[in-house]
Design an enzyme around this catalytic site. Structure first.
Site, PDB file in Angstrom:
ATOM      1  NE  ARG A 113     -45.147  18.025  41.314  1.00  0.00           N
ATOM      2  CZ  ARG A 113     -44.149  18.065  42.396  1.00  0.00           C
ATOM      3  NH1 ARG A 113     -42.869  18.154  41.993  1.00  0.00           N
ATOM      4  NH2 ARG A 113     -44.623  17.675  43.428  1.00  0.00           N
ATOM      5  CE  LYS A 135     -62.291  19.387  25.116  1.00  0.00           C
ATOM      6  NZ  LYS A 135     -63.859  19.319  24.893  1.00  0.00           N
ATOM      7  CD  GLU A 177     -66.191  13.206  16.693  1.00  0.00           C
ATOM      8  OE1 GLU A 177     -66.607  14.715  16.441  1.00  0.00           O
ATOM      9  OE2 GLU A 177     -66.326  12.768  17.747  1.00  0.00           O
ATOM     10  CE  LYS A 221     -60.545  19.333  18.496  1.00  0.00           C
ATOM     11  NZ  LYS A 221     -60.618  18.175  19.280  1.00  0.00           N
ATOM     12  CD  GLU A 231     -65.303  22.308  25.848  1.00  0.00           C
ATOM     13  OE1 GLU A 231     -64.507  21.485  25.221  1.00  0.00           O
ATOM     14  OE2 GLU A 231     -66.392  22.017  26.374  1.00  0.00           O
ATOM     15  NE  ARG A 235     -61.213  22.136  22.443  1.00  0.00           N
ATOM     16  CZ  ARG A 235     -60.044  21.721  22.826  1.00  0.00           C
ATOM     17  NH1 ARG A 235     -59.141  22.276  23.147  1.00  0.00           N
ATOM     18  NH2 ARG A 235     -59.742  20.375  22.486  1.00  0.00           N
ATOM     19  CG  ASN A 239     -68.282  19.563  23.249  1.00  0.00           C
ATOM     20  OD1 ASN A 239     -67.232  18.928  22.944  1.00  0.00           O
ATOM     21  ND2 ASN A 239     -68.365  20.725  24.245  1.00  0.00           N
ATOM     22  CG  HIS A 242     -69.522  15.007  20.971  1.00  0.00           C
ATOM     23  ND1 HIS A 242     -69.680  15.510  19.789  1.00  0.00           N
ATOM     24  CD2 HIS A 242     -68.308  14.239  21.022  1.00  0.00           C
ATOM     25  CE1 HIS A 242     -68.582  14.918  18.837  1.00  0.00           C
ATOM     26  NE2 HIS A 242     -67.806  14.380  19.913  1.00  0.00           N
ATOM     27  CG  HIS A 246     -70.276  12.173  25.880  1.00  0.00           C
ATOM     28  ND1 HIS A 246     -69.845  13.455  26.230  1.00  0.00           N
ATOM     29  CD2 HIS A 246     -69.634  11.643  24.681  1.00  0.00           C
ATOM     30  CE1 HIS A 246     -68.475  13.510  25.494  1.00  0.00           C
ATOM     31  NE2 HIS A 246     -68.622  12.342  24.639  1.00  0.00           N
ATOM     32  CG  HIS A 261     -67.171   8.717  20.108  1.00  0.00           C
ATOM     33  ND1 HIS A 261     -67.882   9.188  21.184  1.00  0.00           N
ATOM     34  CD2 HIS A 261     -66.638   9.698  19.548  1.00  0.00           C
ATOM     35  CE1 HIS A 261     -67.863  10.685  21.117  1.00  0.00           C
ATOM     36  NE2 HIS A 261     -67.020  10.912  20.062  1.00  0.00           N
TER      37      HIS A 261
HETATM   38  N1  GLY Z   1     -63.713  16.818  20.895  1.00  0.00           N
HETATM   39  C1  GLY Z   1     -64.056  18.162  21.100  1.00  0.00           C
HETATM   40  C2  GLY Z   1     -62.678  18.892  21.630  1.00  0.00           C
HETATM   41  O1  GLY Z   1     -61.818  18.931  21.377  1.00  0.00           O
HETATM   42  O2  GLY Z   1     -63.115  20.157  21.992  1.00  0.00           O
END
Ligand code: GLY
Length: 345
Positions: A113, A135, A177, A221, A231, A235, A239, A242, A246, A261
Site C-alpha cells: 500500500r 506522475k 522537453e 517544473k 493537475e 500543471r 502537457n 503532448h 501521444h 517521445h
Molecule cells: N509531464 C507533465 C507533468 O508531469 O505534468
C-alpha cells in the site's frame, strides 16, 4: 553545477518533494545516508553508472522500453521487492529514464500500500520532466500512461554526468522537453540560452554545459507542481505539445515506425503552434519554432495526416466530454490552456 543545490517542492505550505542537483553521481551514497533499507530499480543499460548504494536490500534490472512499460513489469518489480523481504520503511530508488522512474514509482506506490521512492534520472527528458512531479504509471491497451497514480518522490537527484552515456539521438530528443519547459516559463531568457547552446555546440555539446539549464528547468517544473500537484489547472501547461505527441507515438507504434517521445513532443509543439496561430490570430510562431528546433537537432515535420492524429486524440485520457484541453502558445513564456472539440482542430 559542481556544488550541491537543493530546492524544496512546496505545496500548500508543505514540502512534498525535493530536487537535489550535483555534478557527479558519486554524491548519491551520501544523500542516501539515513535510509535503512534501499531497493534499487534500474534500467539494465545504466548498470555501469550505479555507485555503491548504502543499506541496499536488493536490486532489479528492467528493460526500459515503451512495450515493456506494462503491468507485467510492475509485477516483476513488486515480486523482486517481496523476494528481498522489503519492509514498509524501505526507499525504492529508481535509476534510469522516464520509463524506469514511472514504473518504479508506481510499483513503490502499490507495494504494501505504498513505500517511499526517489528518482535518479539518467536521461535529459527524465531530468527536466518525467522524474519530477510524481506522475507514475504504465501504458495500457496501447495507450500511454493510461494506468497510474500521482505520488511524489522523496527526492529527485539530478546530475548531468549520465548524459554522456546517451546516444546523440536520445540526448537531443530530450532537448524537446527542456525547450518545452522554457516555452512555458521563460522568466530568465532560458529558452534563448538553450537554443543557442544546443544549436551552437551541436553534437559536440558536453552535457555538463547544460547543468545549470537543466536545474533551472527542474525548478520551473517543481514550482508548477507545487502550485497544482494534481493537475487541476496550471500543471496542464506542462502537457504542451503532448496531446499531439501521444497521438503521433500511438500511430508510430501501430505502423512500427521509430519515433522517440522527445521527437514526438517536438513535432507536437509545432502542431500546437500552428493551432495557436489559428486560435489567437497570430503569425510566424510555428515557423520560428521550426527553425529553432531544427537548429537543436529535432525533427519538426509530422509524418502522419491530421485525421489519423484526431482519431487517436479522441481517446486521450485528458479529454473531458467532447473537449480536449490543448495548451496553446501566445509567445515564448506565455501559454494557456484552451478546451477545443476535435472537429475544431
Ligand atoms: N509531464 C507533465 C507533468 O508531469 O505534468
Amino acid at each position: 553545477m559542481s556544488e550541491r543545490r537543493s530546492i524544496d517542492v512546496v505545496s500548500d505550505g508543505h514540502v512534498i518533494s525535493r530536487i537535489i542537483g550535483e555534478g557527479s553521481l558519486s554524491a548519491l551514497p551520501e544523500i542516501l545516508e539515513g535510509y535503512d533499507e534501499v531497493f534499487v530499480v534500474y534500467d539494465e543499460n545504466v548498470a555501469g553508472l550505479i555507485p555503491e548504494i548504502p543499506a541496499c536490500k536488493g536490486m532489479v534490472a528492467i528493460e526500459a522500453t515503451e512495450e515493456g512499460k506494462v503491468m507485467a513489469t510492475v509485477e516483476l518489480i513488486c515480486r523482486s521487492m517481496m523476494d528481498a523481504d522489503l519492509s514498509r520503511k524501505a526507499l525504492v530508488l529508481s535509476i534510469g529514464g522516464g520509463i524506469t522512474t514511472d514504473m518504479a514509482g508506481f510499483a513503490a506506490s502499490i507495494y504494501k500500500r505504498g513505500v517511499r521512492y526517489a528518482n535518479v534520472p539518467t536521461t535529459l527528458l527524465a531530468m527536466v520532466d518525467a522524474a519530477i512531479g510524481g506522475k507514475t504509471g504504465v501504458n495500457f491497451d496501447g495507450f500511454k500512461n493510461m494506468l497510474g497514480v500521482i505520488r511524489q518522490p522523496e527526492f529527485t537527484f539530478i546530475s548531468a554526468e549520465p548524459l554522456r552515456t546517451l546516444s546523440t539521438r536520445d540526448f537531443f530528443s530530450g532537448a524537446a522537453e527542456l525547450l518545452k519547459t522554457f516555452i512555458i516559463d521563460n522568466s530568465f531568457g532560458n529558452y534563448e540560452k538553450a537554443v543557442s547552446l544546443l544549436g551552437s555546440c551541436g553534437k559536440n555539446l558536453a552535457p555538463e554545459a547544460l547543468q545549470d539549464l537543466i536545474f533551472s528547468a527542474a525548478q520551473v517544473k517543481a514550482s508548477i507542481v507545487g502550485r497544482d500537484q494534481f493537475e487541476s489547472g496550471e500543471r496542464k501547461k506542462l502537457n504542451l505539445g503532448h496531446t499531439f505527441a501521444h497521438a503521433i507515438e500511438h500511430e508510430a507504434r501501430l505502423r512500427g515506425d521509430d519515433i522517440t517521445h522527445g521527437e514526438a513532443v517536438a513535432m507536437g509543439i509545432i502542431k500546437a503552434a500552428i493551432l495557436s496561430e489559428k486560435v489567437f490570430g497570430i503569425i510566424g510562431l510555428a515557423e520560428a519554432f521550426k527553425a529553432e528546433f531544427s537548429l537543436c537537432g529535432l525533427p519538426v515535420e509530422c509524418p502522419y495526416p491530421m485525421d489519423v492524429l484526431k482519431a487517436a486524440m479522441a481517446k486521450d485520457k485528458k479529454s473531458e466530454g467532447d473537449r480536449i484541453h490543448f495548451v496553446l502558445i501566445r509567445s515564448v513564456g506565455e501559454v494557456e490552456t484552451v478546451p477545443l472539440r476535435i472537429d475544431e482542430i
